[in-house]
Design a protein around this motif. Structure first.
Motif, PDB file in Angstrom:
ATOM      1  N   ILE A 133       0.943  -1.240  -0.153  1.00 30.46           N
ATOM      2  CA  ILE A 133       0.075  -0.058   0.107  1.00 30.46           C
ATOM      3  C   ILE A 133       0.838   1.129   0.105  1.00 30.46           C
ATOM      4  O   ILE A 133       0.239   2.323  -0.018  1.00 30.46           O
ATOM      5  CB  ILE A 133      -0.786  -0.040   1.317  1.00 30.46           C
ATOM      6  CG1 ILE A 133      -0.202   0.183   2.429  1.00 30.46           C
ATOM      7  CG2 ILE A 133      -1.701  -1.194   1.115  1.00 30.46           C
ATOM      8  CD1 ILE A 133      -0.994   0.279   3.706  1.00 30.46           C
ATOM      9  N   TYR A 134       2.087   1.022   0.012  1.00 29.64           N
ATOM     10  CA  TYR A 134       3.335   2.251   0.197  1.00 29.64           C
ATOM     11  C   TYR A 134       2.981   3.347  -0.874  1.00 29.64           C
ATOM     12  O   TYR A 134       2.725   4.455  -0.875  1.00 29.64           O
ATOM     13  CB  TYR A 134       4.430   1.907   0.539  1.00 29.64           C
ATOM     14  CG  TYR A 134       5.471   2.957   0.214  1.00 29.64           C
ATOM     15  CD1 TYR A 134       5.572   4.216   1.349  1.00 29.64           C
ATOM     16  CD2 TYR A 134       6.351   3.262  -0.944  1.00 29.64           C
ATOM     17  CE1 TYR A 134       6.444   4.981   1.375  1.00 29.64           C
ATOM     18  CE2 TYR A 134       7.098   4.531  -0.985  1.00 29.64           C
ATOM     19  CZ  TYR A 134       7.350   5.368   0.222  1.00 29.64           C
ATOM     20  OH  TYR A 134       8.120   6.174   0.385  1.00 29.64           O
ATOM     21  N   PRO A 135       2.697   2.829  -2.141  1.00 29.13           N
ATOM     22  CA  PRO A 135       2.532   3.903  -3.312  1.00 29.13           C
ATOM     23  C   PRO A 135       1.239   4.573  -3.255  1.00 29.13           C
ATOM     24  O   PRO A 135       1.161   5.729  -3.538  1.00 29.13           O
ATOM     25  CB  PRO A 135       2.603   2.973  -4.404  1.00 29.13           C
ATOM     26  CG  PRO A 135       3.232   1.634  -4.226  1.00 29.13           C
ATOM     27  CD  PRO A 135       2.662   1.644  -2.665  1.00 29.13           C
ATOM     28  N   PHE A 136       0.226   4.169  -2.598  1.00 23.32           N
ATOM     29  CA  PHE A 136      -0.898   4.664  -2.338  1.00 23.32           C
ATOM     30  C   PHE A 136      -1.175   5.711  -1.265  1.00 23.32           C
ATOM     31  O   PHE A 136      -1.905   6.306  -0.930  1.00 23.32           O
ATOM     32  CB  PHE A 136      -2.294   3.660  -2.493  1.00 23.32           C
ATOM     33  CG  PHE A 136      -2.342   2.657  -3.620  1.00 23.32           C
ATOM     34  CD1 PHE A 136      -2.449   3.135  -4.967  1.00 23.32           C
ATOM     35  CD2 PHE A 136      -1.502   1.376  -3.293  1.00 23.32           C
ATOM     36  CE1 PHE A 136      -2.559   2.144  -6.009  1.00 23.32           C
ATOM     37  CE2 PHE A 136      -1.561   0.719  -4.605  1.00 23.32           C
ATOM     38  CZ  PHE A 136      -2.000   0.908  -5.575  1.00 23.32           C
ATOM     39  N   SER A 137      -0.369   5.329  -0.112  1.00 20.66           N
ATOM     40  CA  SER A 137      -0.167   5.977   0.944  1.00 20.66           C
ATOM     41  C   SER A 137       0.297   7.627   0.855  1.00 20.66           C
ATOM     42  O   SER A 137       0.065   8.395   1.632  1.00 20.66           O
ATOM     43  CB  SER A 137       0.686   5.320   1.945  1.00 20.66           C
ATOM     44  OG  SER A 137       1.957   5.405   1.775  1.00 20.66           O
ATOM     45  N   HIS A 139      -0.936   9.336  -1.317  1.00 24.86           N
ATOM     46  CA  HIS A 139      -2.121  10.368  -1.587  1.00 24.86           C
ATOM     47  C   HIS A 139      -3.193  10.349  -0.899  1.00 24.86           C
ATOM     48  O   HIS A 139      -4.286  10.670  -1.368  1.00 24.86           O
ATOM     49  CB  HIS A 139      -2.148   9.944  -3.230  1.00 24.86           C
ATOM     50  CG  HIS A 139      -1.099   9.822  -4.089  1.00 24.86           C
ATOM     51  ND1 HIS A 139      -0.307  11.129  -4.429  1.00 24.86           N
ATOM     52  CD2 HIS A 139      -0.550   8.922  -4.707  1.00 24.86           C
ATOM     53  CE1 HIS A 139       0.575  10.651  -5.125  1.00 24.86           C
ATOM     54  NE2 HIS A 139       0.581   9.395  -5.382  1.00 24.86           N
ATOM     55  N   SER A 140      -3.412   9.374   0.225  1.00 25.45           N
ATOM     56  CA  SER A 140      -4.329   9.378   0.814  1.00 25.45           C
ATOM     57  C   SER A 140      -4.122   9.222   2.477  1.00 25.45           C
ATOM     58  O   SER A 140      -3.137   8.539   2.932  1.00 25.45           O
ATOM     59  CB  SER A 140      -5.248   8.077   0.491  1.00 25.45           C
ATOM     60  OG  SER A 140      -6.155   7.642   1.396  1.00 25.45           O
ATOM     61  N   ILE A 143      -5.050   5.671   4.132  1.00 25.49           N
ATOM     62  CA  ILE A 143      -3.986   4.578   3.422  1.00 25.49           C
ATOM     63  C   ILE A 143      -2.809   4.760   4.195  1.00 25.49           C
ATOM     64  O   ILE A 143      -2.037   4.028   4.597  1.00 25.49           O
ATOM     65  CB  ILE A 143      -3.996   4.717   2.092  1.00 25.49           C
ATOM     66  CG1 ILE A 143      -5.133   4.086   1.294  1.00 25.49           C
ATOM     67  CG2 ILE A 143      -2.658   3.588   1.539  1.00 25.49           C
ATOM     68  CD1 ILE A 143      -5.194   4.020  -0.125  1.00 25.49           C
ATOM     69  N   HIS A 144      -2.389   6.017   4.426  1.00 28.96           N
ATOM     70  CA  HIS A 144      -1.056   6.449   5.016  1.00 28.96           C
ATOM     71  C   HIS A 144      -1.169   5.964   6.545  1.00 28.96           C
ATOM     72  O   HIS A 144      -0.322   5.592   7.205  1.00 28.96           O
ATOM     73  CB  HIS A 144      -0.666   8.080   5.044  1.00 28.96           C
ATOM     74  CG  HIS A 144       0.523   8.242   5.545  1.00 28.96           C
ATOM     75  ND1 HIS A 144       1.564   8.103   5.214  1.00 28.96           N
ATOM     76  CD2 HIS A 144       0.633   9.192   6.683  1.00 28.96           C
ATOM     77  CE1 HIS A 144       2.618   8.428   6.015  1.00 28.96           C
ATOM     78  NE2 HIS A 144       2.214   9.122   6.801  1.00 28.96           N
TER      79      HIS A 144
END
Length: 212
Positions: A133-137, A139-140, A143-144
């Motif tokens: 999930i790191y790449p999406f964290s 931008h959210s 998720i971060h």
């Protein structure tokens, strides 16, 4: 079927809350706002690691034909809370007591090994989820937050595994060592490597290395 007595549930909940606050204090120091903010993050790692560790040990004990119950050790919890203020939690919340009390070293060793193995498996699951999930964290916010929970979960569970495998009286390590020294050496070495990686490299940096 695995059952838990009222006293056992009470002891598990007390240990969970105290350990969670202890790890929060060890992470952010004496900062009330920081502790309150960090508590929900750390409690997930502690809850999954601590509860599943005890369930795993209880399950193995029952599979070996023994009755088992978690017993709180209040002095151990005080030690965990006090040491949190020096930045390192020495956790002695209690242990799974088996009945009858006299069991073989093999059964005792297998029960002891189940806890650290559960922590190590959880740590690996947390770090894999964090990497995914790191790449999406970036931008959210949500998720971060999940990413932070996973990195803390890796660190907490790695520490719990390595600490409980120390060959010290009342810890799991001495039980495994008495049963099979080779198994203890291998598992303890892996747990220490995982713990030292979380301390020296850091879980977040490990994720960045994993995904290149």
């Amino acid at each position: 079927m695995m059952e838990f007595s009222r006293n056992e549930v009470r002891d598990l909940l007390i240990a969970l809350v105290v350990l969670s606050f202890s790890f929060a204090i060890a992470s952010v120091g004496i900062d009330a706002h920081g502790i309150i903010s960090f508590f929900p993050i750390v409690v997930v790692g502690v809850a999954t690691g601590f509860i599943l560790r005890e369930i795993g040990q209880k399950f193995v004990a029952m599979k070996c034909g023994c009755e088992a119950e978690f017993k709180l050790w209040p002095i151990g919890l005080l030690i965990a809370f006090a040491t949190a203020f020096i930045g390192m939690v020495f956790a002695f919340p209690g242990e799974i007591r088996t009945f009858p009390g006299q069991i073989t070293d093999e059964i005792n060793g297998k029960v002891g090994l189940a806890g650290p193995l559960a922590n190590m498996m959880l740590a690996l699951i947390f770090i894999v989820i964090a990497a995914l999930i790191y790449p999406f964290s970036l931008h959210s916010i949500i998720i971060h937050l999940i990413f932070l929970i996973c990195t803390v979960g890796f660190s907490v569970n790695s520490f719990l595994a390595a600490f409980n495998l120390l060959p010290i009286y009342s810890l799991d390590g001495i039980k495994v060592l008495k049963w099979d020294a080779k198994i203890w050496i291998v598992v303890f070495a892996i747990a220490v490597i995982m713990m030292l990686s979380s301390i020296t490299i850091g879980a977040e940096n490990m994720v960045e290395l994993l995904i290149g």
